[in-house]
Design a protein around this motif. Structure first.
Motif, PDB file in Angstrom:
ATOM      1  N   UNK A  78      -6.964 -11.366   7.467  1.00  0.00           N
ATOM      2  CA  UNK A  78      -7.355 -12.510   7.918  1.00  0.00           C
ATOM      3  C   UNK A  78      -8.923 -12.526   7.834  1.00  0.00           C
ATOM      4  N   UNK A  79      -9.094 -13.576   8.234  1.00  0.00           N
ATOM      5  CA  UNK A  79     -10.728 -13.835   8.343  1.00  0.00           C
ATOM      6  C   UNK A  79     -11.292 -15.422   9.195  1.00  0.00           C
ATOM      7  N   UNK A  80     -12.770 -13.862   9.271  1.00  0.00           N
ATOM      8  CA  UNK A  80     -13.489 -14.856  10.247  1.00  0.00           C
ATOM      9  C   UNK A  80     -14.548 -15.785   9.507  1.00  0.00           C
ATOM     10  N   UNK A  81     -14.781 -16.771   9.787  1.00  0.00           N
ATOM     11  CA  UNK A  81     -15.626 -17.011   9.603  1.00  0.00           C
ATOM     12  C   UNK A  81     -17.227 -17.548  10.102  1.00  0.00           C
ATOM     13  N   UNK A 130      -9.923 -23.754  16.391  1.00  0.00           N
ATOM     14  CA  UNK A 130     -11.061 -23.395  16.956  1.00  0.00           C
ATOM     15  C   UNK A 130     -11.247 -22.003  15.683  1.00  0.00           C
ATOM     16  N   UNK A 131     -11.109 -22.356  14.208  1.00  0.00           N
ATOM     17  CA  UNK A 131     -11.544 -21.157  13.135  1.00  0.00           C
ATOM     18  C   UNK A 131     -12.476 -20.250  12.713  1.00  0.00           C
ATOM     19  N   UNK A 132     -13.486 -21.544  13.723  1.00  0.00           N
ATOM     20  CA  UNK A 132     -14.697 -20.987  12.870  1.00  0.00           C
ATOM     21  C   UNK A 132     -16.104 -20.400  13.548  1.00  0.00           C
ATOM     22  N   UNK A 133     -17.052 -20.811  13.250  1.00  0.00           N
ATOM     23  CA  UNK A 133     -18.224 -20.670  13.422  1.00  0.00           C
ATOM     24  C   UNK A 133     -18.017 -19.852  15.052  1.00  0.00           C
ATOM     25  N   UNK A 134     -17.866 -19.368  15.060  1.00  0.00           N
ATOM     26  CA  UNK A 134     -17.563 -18.646  16.784  1.00  0.00           C
ATOM     27  C   UNK A 134     -17.447 -17.334  17.035  1.00  0.00           C
ATOM     28  N   UNK A 135     -18.396 -17.096  16.079  1.00  0.00           N
ATOM     29  CA  UNK A 135     -19.546 -16.038  15.857  1.00  0.00           C
ATOM     30  C   UNK A 135     -20.743 -16.207  16.387  1.00  0.00           C
ATOM     31  N   UNK A 136     -20.853 -17.912  16.804  1.00  0.00           N
ATOM     32  CA  UNK A 136     -22.710 -17.515  16.521  1.00  0.00           C
ATOM     33  C   UNK A 136     -22.976 -17.174  18.423  1.00  0.00           C
ATOM     34  N   UNK A 137     -22.368 -16.765  19.192  1.00  0.00           N
ATOM     35  CA  UNK A 137     -22.931 -16.539  20.274  1.00  0.00           C
ATOM     36  C   UNK A 137     -22.503 -14.144  20.129  1.00  0.00           C
ATOM     37  N   UNK A 157      -1.293 -13.794   5.853  1.00  0.00           N
ATOM     38  CA  UNK A 157      -2.686 -13.367   4.299  1.00  0.00           C
ATOM     39  C   UNK A 157      -3.159 -14.641   4.550  1.00  0.00           C
ATOM     40  N   UNK A 158      -5.017 -14.338   4.668  1.00  0.00           N
ATOM     41  CA  UNK A 158      -5.299 -15.243   5.319  1.00  0.00           C
ATOM     42  C   UNK A 158      -4.985 -16.086   6.382  1.00  0.00           C
ATOM     43  N   UNK A 159      -5.173 -16.358   7.123  1.00  0.00           N
ATOM     44  CA  UNK A 159      -5.021 -16.680   8.444  1.00  0.00           C
ATOM     45  C   UNK A 159      -6.116 -16.458   8.886  1.00  0.00           C
ATOM     46  N   UNK A 160      -7.128 -17.759   9.721  1.00  0.00           N
ATOM     47  CA  UNK A 160      -8.284 -17.434  10.176  1.00  0.00           C
ATOM     48  C   UNK A 160      -8.536 -17.181  11.861  1.00  0.00           C
ATOM     49  N   UNK A 161      -9.602 -16.654  12.229  1.00  0.00           N
ATOM     50  CA  UNK A 161      -9.166 -15.564  13.620  1.00  0.00           C
ATOM     51  C   UNK A 161     -10.298 -15.481  14.211  1.00  0.00           C
ATOM     52  N   UNK A 162     -10.504 -16.081  14.672  1.00  0.00           N
ATOM     53  CA  UNK A 162     -11.304 -16.134  16.388  1.00  0.00           C
ATOM     54  C   UNK A 162     -11.594 -14.769  16.454  1.00  0.00           C
ATOM     55  N   UNK A 163     -13.680 -14.427  16.904  1.00  0.00           N
ATOM     56  CA  UNK A 163     -13.670 -12.855  17.394  1.00  0.00           C
ATOM     57  C   UNK A 163     -12.793 -12.904  18.066  1.00  0.00           C
TER      58      UNK A 163
END
Ligand SMILES: *[C@@H]1O[C@H](CO)[C@@H](O)[C@H](O)[C@H]1NC(C)=O
Ligand SMILES: *[C@@H]1O[C@H](CO)[C@@H](O)[C@H](O)[C@H]1NC(C)=O
Ligand SMILES: *[C@@H]1O[C@H](CO)[C@@H](O)[C@H](O)[C@H]1NC(C)=O
Ligand SMILES: *[C@@H]1O[C@H](CO)[C@@H](O)[C@H](O)[C@H]1NC(C)=O
Ligand SMILES: *[C@@H]1O[C@H](CO)[C@@H](O)[C@H](O)[C@H]1NC(C)=O
Ligand SMILES: *[C@@H]1O[C@H](CO)[C@@H](O)[C@H](O)[C@H]1NC(C)=O
Ligand SMILES: *[C@@H]1O[C@H](CO)[C@@H](O)[C@H](O)[C@H]1NC(C)=O
Ligand SMILES: *[C@@H]1O[C@H](CO)[C@@H](O)[C@H](O)[C@H]1NC(C)=O
Length: 296
Positions: free
Chosen positions: A227-230, A253-260, A75-81
Motif C-alpha cells: 500500500x502507499x501513504x502519500x 482522504x487518502x493523502x497528505x494525512x501525515x501533515x500532523x 496492491x497499490x491501495x492508498x491508506x491514511x496513517x
C-alpha cells in the motif's frame, strides 16, 4: 463467488474494474496482476529484484472515519496513517494450492516494511521493518470481505512477533511511501524457535532482505502486496503516486494525512532513522548510486 479479474485485461482497465473496494464489492486479484503491480510501482526492481507470486495475498483494514467498515487491501491501495495505526485486522490468501511444499500444517511468516524510508528520493534507511511475525497458519475461516480467500492467523501460544508492530508515521512532505507486506512459508525449525536462533538481529533499519532470506533459509515470497501513504510532495524524485492496481478515491482522504505527524517522531520507529540519517547525509550521493543495487 466473485469473478477473478481477467489476466488479459490491461492494468488501466483493471483500475476501472475495481472501482469500489467496499465490503460487498471486494474482488479477487490474480497473481499476474500482483506481479504487474509490483513492476508498475517500481518496487521491482528498485526494492526487490523480482516477484513471482504463487498466491494472491490480501490484508483487510478498517477505513478511517468509519471504524466498522472493512476494506480489502489490494496492491497499490492508498491508506491514511490512521488506517494503518494498527495492524490489518486479517490476512488472507487465494490460490494456496499453487504454492509448492504446502500442507495443512505449514506455517507462514509475514513482514511489513517501508521501502521508502525516510523518502523514496533518498532511501537511506531502506528497508525499514515495521513488523515481522511467524507461526501464521490457516485458521479454517475465510476472509470477512472476500469469501474465497482463506484466513491466516497466529494461534495462541505463537510467541511474540520478532518485530512488534510500529505504526507507519512517515515524515510530512517526504513523498509517497511504498509499504510492502510479504508472505513466506516458514521453515519447520521456526515452529519451535524464533528467528534470533539463527542470528537475526533486532535492528529495523537498513534491513537487507536478500541476506535475511539466506540467513533464515527462506524461499522466495509466495505472495506479497503493498500500500502507499502519500505524505505530500518532497520536491524530489518519488513525489508522484506509483502505479498500482488502484488509485481510486474510494478510500476517502487518502493523502497528505501525515501533515500532523512531523513532530511525532519520538514515539515511532522512524525516529532513530532520522537521527542516523544525519550521519549518512554525506553519503547521500553514494547511497543514491547504490540504491539501485539493493535486492531482496
Ligand atoms: C503459480 O505459482 C507460480 C510461482 O510459483 C507462478 O509463476 C504462477 O503464475 C502461479 N499460477 C497461478 C495460476 O497463479
Ligand atoms: C459492525 O458490523 C458488524 C457486521 O456488519 C455488525 O454485526 C456490528 O453490529 C457492527 N458494530 C457496530 C458497532 O456498528
Ligand atoms: C473458503 O475458501 C475456500 C478456498 O477458496 C473455498 O473453497 C470455500 O468454499 C470457501 N468457504 C466458504 C464458506 O465460502
Ligand atoms: C513485543 O511485545 C511483547 C508484548 O508486549 C513483549 O513481550 C516483547 O518483549 C516485545 N518484543 C520486542 C522485541 O520488543
Ligand atoms: C518442505 O517443507 C518442509 C517443512 O517446512 C521442509 O523441512 C522441507 O525442506 C521443504 N522441502 C522443500 C523441497 O522445500
Ligand atoms: C512459533 O511458536 C513457538 C511456540 O509455539 C515458538 O517457540 C517459536 O519461537 C515461534 N516461532 C516464531 C518464528 O515466532
Ligand atoms: C545485502 O546482502 C547481500 C549478501 O547477502 C550483499 O551482497 C548486498 O550487497 C547487501 N546489500 C546491501 C544494500 O547492503
Ligand atoms: C526516480 O528514482 C528511481 C530510482 O530510485 C529511478 O529509477 C527513476 O528514474 C527516478 N525518476 C526520476 C524522474 O528521476
Amino acid at each position: 463467488m466473485y469473478p477473478t479479474v481477467s489476466k488479459s485485461l490491461p492494468l488501466s482497465l483493471l483500475a476501472l474494474a475495481s472501482v469500489s473496494l467496499a465490503d460487498d464489492n471486494a474482488e479477487s486479484v490474480s497473481t499476474l496482476s500482483f506481479k504487474n503491480a509490483f513492476v508498475n510501482s517500481g518496487i521491482v526492481p528498485e526494492v526487490i529484484p523480482a516477484l513471482d507470486p504463487a498466491v494472491s495475498f490480501y490484508a483487510t483494514y478498517k477505513t478511517e472515519g468509519d471504524s466498522n467498515h472493512s476494506e480489502l487491501l489490494i496492491p497499490g491501495s492508498s491508506l491514511t496513517v490512521n488506517e494503518i495505526s494498527t495492524l490489518p485486522i486479517e490476512f488472507s490468501v487465494e490460490n494456496l494450492n499453487n504454492a509448492t511444499n504446502i500442507t495443512a500444517q505449514t506455517r507462514y511468516l509475514i513482514y511489513l516494511l517501508d521501502a521508502d524510508a525516510p523518502a523514496r528520493s533518498n532511501p537511506t534507511a531502506r528497508n525499514l521493518r515495521h513488523w515481522l511475525a511467524g507461526n501464521f497458519t490457516l485458521n479454517g475461516q475465510n476472509s470477512s470481505v472476500l469469501s474465497t480467500a482463506q484466513r491466516l492467523a497466529r494461534p495462541p501460544n505463537s510467541g511474540a512477533p520478532f518485530t512488534n508492530f510500529t505504526a507507519p508515521k512517515p515524515d510530512a512532505n517526504s513523498g509517497v511511501h511504498r509499504y510492502i507486506m510479504a508472505l513466506y512459508t516458514q521453515p519447520a525449525r521456526f515452529n519451535t524457535a524464533g528467528f534470533e536462533s539463527v542470528g537475526m538481529e533486532r535492528e529495523v533499519a537498513n534491513w537487507n532482505l536478500s541476506r535475511w532470506r539466506t540467513q533464515l533459509g527462506l524461499g522466495p515470497a509466495i505472495g506479497a502486496t503493498y500500500f502507499v501513504i502519500d505524505t505530500g510532495a518532497n520536491g524530489g524524485n518519488g513525489t508522484s503516486a506509483p502505479q498500482g492496481l488502484n488509485n481510486q478515491g474510494g478510500n476517502g482522504g487518502n493523502n497528505n494525512n501525515a501533515g500532523g505527524q512531523g513532530g511525532d517522531t519520538d514515539t515511532n520507529a522512524a525516529a532513530g532513522i532520522k537521527a542516523s540519517s544525519v550521519y549518512v547525509l554525506g553519503l547521500t550521493a553514494l547511497a543514491a548510486v547504490f540504491g539501485g543495487l539493493i535486492m531482496v
